[in-house]
Scaffold this motif. Sequence first.
Motif, mmCIF file in Angstrom:
data_model
loop_
_atom_site.group_PDB
_atom_site.id
_atom_site.type_symbol
_atom_site.label_atom_id
_atom_site.label_comp_id
_atom_site.label_asym_id
_atom_site.label_seq_id
_atom_site.Cartn_x
_atom_site.Cartn_y
_atom_site.Cartn_z
ATOM 1 N N LEU A 1 0.827 -1.207 0.000
ATOM 2 C CA LEU A 1 0.000 0.000 0.000
ATOM 3 C C LEU A 1 0.858 1.253 0.000
ATOM 4 C CD1 LEU A 1 -2.884 -0.855 2.481
ATOM 5 C CD2 LEU A 1 -3.013 -0.604 0.002
ATOM 6 N N ASN A 2 1.936 1.223 0.766
ATOM 7 C CA ASN A 2 2.820 2.375 0.855
ATOM 8 C C ASN A 2 3.558 2.609 -0.459
ATOM 9 O OD1 ASN A 2 4.003 4.537 2.122
ATOM 10 N ND2 ASN A 2 5.701 3.318 2.934
ATOM 11 N N ALA A 3 3.855 1.557 -1.211
ATOM 12 C CA ALA A 3 4.583 1.691 -2.468
ATOM 13 C C ALA A 3 3.769 2.456 -3.514
ATOM 14 C CB ALA A 3 4.953 0.313 -3.003
ATOM 15 N N ASN A 4 2.460 2.383 -3.455
ATOM 16 C CA ASN A 4 1.613 3.087 -4.413
ATOM 17 C C ASN A 4 1.003 4.343 -3.811
ATOM 18 O OD1 ASN A 4 1.964 1.292 -6.568
ATOM 19 N ND2 ASN A 4 0.554 -0.136 -5.623
ATOM 20 N N ALA A 5 1.566 4.799 -2.731
ATOM 21 C CA ALA A 5 1.003 5.934 -2.011
ATOM 22 C C ALA A 5 1.206 7.234 -2.776
ATOM 23 C CB ALA A 5 1.634 6.029 -0.641
ATOM 24 N N GLN A 6 0.364 8.153 -2.455
ATOM 25 C CA GLN A 6 0.423 9.484 -3.027
ATOM 26 C C GLN A 6 1.595 10.240 -2.402
ATOM 27 O OE1 GLN A 6 -3.430 11.018 -3.061
ATOM 28 N NE2 GLN A 6 -2.799 13.127 -3.247
ATOM 29 N N SER A 7 2.252 11.088 -3.176
ATOM 30 C CA SER A 7 3.461 11.758 -2.710
ATOM 31 C C SER A 7 3.199 13.025 -1.916
ATOM 32 C CB SER A 7 4.354 12.097 -3.904
ATOM 33 O OG SER A 7 4.767 10.924 -4.544
ATOM 34 N N GLY B 1 12.234 17.712 0.738
ATOM 35 C CA GLY B 1 11.353 16.612 1.106
ATOM 36 C C GLY B 1 11.757 15.305 0.472
ATOM 37 N N ARG B 2 12.645 15.352 -0.525
ATOM 38 C CA ARG B 2 13.172 14.184 -1.240
ATOM 39 C C ARG B 2 12.086 13.308 -1.854
ATOM 40 N NH1 ARG B 2 18.779 13.720 0.174
ATOM 41 N NH2 ARG B 2 19.200 14.977 2.010
ATOM 42 N N VAL B 3 10.967 13.938 -2.189
ATOM 43 C CA VAL B 3 9.890 13.225 -2.870
ATOM 44 C C VAL B 3 9.796 13.704 -4.315
ATOM 45 C CG1 VAL B 3 7.414 12.774 -2.868
ATOM 46 C CG2 VAL B 3 8.647 12.899 -0.719
ATOM 47 N N PHE B 4 10.097 14.984 -4.525
ATOM 48 C CA PHE B 4 10.065 15.574 -5.852
ATOM 49 C C PHE B 4 11.447 16.090 -6.220
ATOM 50 C CE2 PHE B 4 5.708 15.829 -4.453
ATOM 51 C CZ PHE B 4 4.999 15.489 -5.593
ATOM 52 N N LYS B 5 11.766 16.027 -7.520
ATOM 53 C CA LYS B 5 13.023 16.604 -7.992
ATOM 54 C C LYS B 5 12.696 17.711 -8.985
ATOM 55 C CE LYS B 5 13.665 13.302 -11.735
ATOM 56 N NZ LYS B 5 14.493 12.291 -12.336
ATOM 57 N N HIS B 6 13.574 18.686 -9.028
ATOM 58 C CA HIS B 6 13.387 19.809 -9.941
ATOM 59 C C HIS B 6 13.570 19.308 -11.360
ATOM 60 C CE1 HIS B 6 14.433 23.698 -11.890
ATOM 61 N NE2 HIS B 6 13.437 24.077 -11.125
ATOM 62 N N GLN B 7 12.597 19.577 -12.216
ATOM 63 C CA GLN B 7 12.659 19.088 -13.582
ATOM 64 C C GLN B 7 13.172 20.170 -14.535
ATOM 65 O OE1 GLN B 7 8.933 17.434 -14.835
ATOM 66 N NE2 GLN B 7 9.893 16.131 -16.339
ATOM 67 N N LYS C 1 7.859 35.626 -15.777
ATOM 68 C CA LYS C 1 7.800 34.865 -14.525
ATOM 69 C C LYS C 1 8.517 33.530 -14.714
ATOM 70 C CE LYS C 1 3.280 36.753 -13.457
ATOM 71 N NZ LYS C 1 1.872 36.456 -13.301
ATOM 72 N N LYS C 2 9.210 33.103 -13.678
ATOM 73 C CA LYS C 2 9.878 31.807 -13.707
ATOM 74 C C LYS C 2 8.938 30.759 -13.114
ATOM 75 C CE LYS C 2 14.587 33.419 -13.551
ATOM 76 N NZ LYS C 2 15.865 33.387 -12.850
ATOM 77 N N ILE C 3 8.498 29.871 -13.953
ATOM 78 C CA ILE C 3 7.600 28.802 -13.540
ATOM 79 C C ILE C 3 8.423 27.523 -13.416
ATOM 80 C CG2 ILE C 3 5.556 27.479 -14.159
ATOM 81 C CD1 ILE C 3 4.672 29.994 -15.757
ATOM 82 N N GLU C 4 8.423 26.937 -12.214
ATOM 83 C CA GLU C 4 9.229 25.754 -11.946
ATOM 84 C C GLU C 4 8.367 24.500 -11.978
ATOM 85 O OE1 GLU C 4 12.548 26.105 -9.056
ATOM 86 O OE2 GLU C 4 11.380 27.837 -8.367
ATOM 87 N N HIS C 5 8.918 23.459 -12.577
ATOM 88 C CA HIS C 5 8.236 22.173 -12.682
ATOM 89 C C HIS C 5 9.028 21.133 -11.905
ATOM 90 C CE1 HIS C 5 5.517 23.534 -15.941
ATOM 91 N NE2 HIS C 5 6.528 24.347 -16.194
ATOM 92 N N PHE C 6 8.311 20.353 -11.091
ATOM 93 C CA PHE C 6 8.906 19.295 -10.288
ATOM 94 C C PHE C 6 8.231 17.981 -10.633
ATOM 95 C CE2 PHE C 6 9.531 23.192 -8.046
ATOM 96 C CZ PHE C 6 10.784 23.084 -7.475
ATOM 97 N N ARG C 7 8.978 16.893 -10.513
ATOM 98 C CA ARG C 7 8.452 15.563 -10.816
ATOM 99 C C ARG C 7 8.775 14.620 -9.661
ATOM 100 N NH1 ARG C 7 9.690 11.987 -16.201
ATOM 101 N NH2 ARG C 7 8.314 10.316 -15.607
ATOM 102 N N SER C 8 7.890 13.684 -9.410
ATOM 103 C CA SER C 8 8.118 12.722 -8.322
ATOM 104 C C SER C 8 9.352 11.874 -8.624
ATOM 105 C CB SER C 8 6.893 11.835 -8.113
ATOM 106 O OG SER C 8 6.535 11.197 -9.309
ATOM 107 N N ILE C 9 10.071 11.534 -7.567
ATOM 108 C CA ILE C 9 11.329 10.790 -7.709
ATOM 109 C C ILE C 9 11.081 9.288 -7.810
ATOM 110 C CG2 ILE C 9 13.458 10.151 -6.499
ATOM 111 C CD1 ILE C 9 13.518 12.993 -5.368
#
Length: 161
Positions: free
Chosen positions: A15-21, A45-51, A59-67
């Motif tokens: 359950l934890n492996a498919n958990a929401q970040s 938080g080490r859940v998302f990395k800067h993409q 404006k600088k819009i930043e995108h992050f993706r789950s690790i």
Amino acid sequence: MKKYLFVIFLFCLRLNANAQSISFYDLTNLTNLSDGEAHTYLVLGRVFKHQYIEEKDGKKIEHFRSINSKVSEQTITIGVNTVLSSGVILRSVTYTTRNPQHVLNLIAQAKSGRLTMKFQGSDVDNNIYVFDNDFYHVKMYISTTENKGTVVIEQKDFIGY
């Protein structure tokens, strides 16, 4: 007895492996942080990395993706904001996931919080849920044509009495 405990433990790991970040509470808190603070919060938080960074209308819009590659892809976009004539900055956070169940979880969290559902409906492409309170305007979309969902949280200008 030990076998049953071990099976329950493995089930919990699954359950934890498919958990929401990220939770709804975390997303609303991101709107209250400056862009630099939100960037730091997401990276530390080490859940998302800067993409990548996208520049749009100055404006600088930043995108992050789950690790975690075991969890369906999740992205967060920060940096979209509106500056009022009073100098107040209203921020917006966008969360996108490849698992519509994550958006359903966020809907349940919004309902259990102090947000009022203002609209529930659908269009050709999405099931739409709109929540609102004094501080946030939240739009949640679950695609009916693709396997994805999106949540947009916009900070509102609060006028105290």
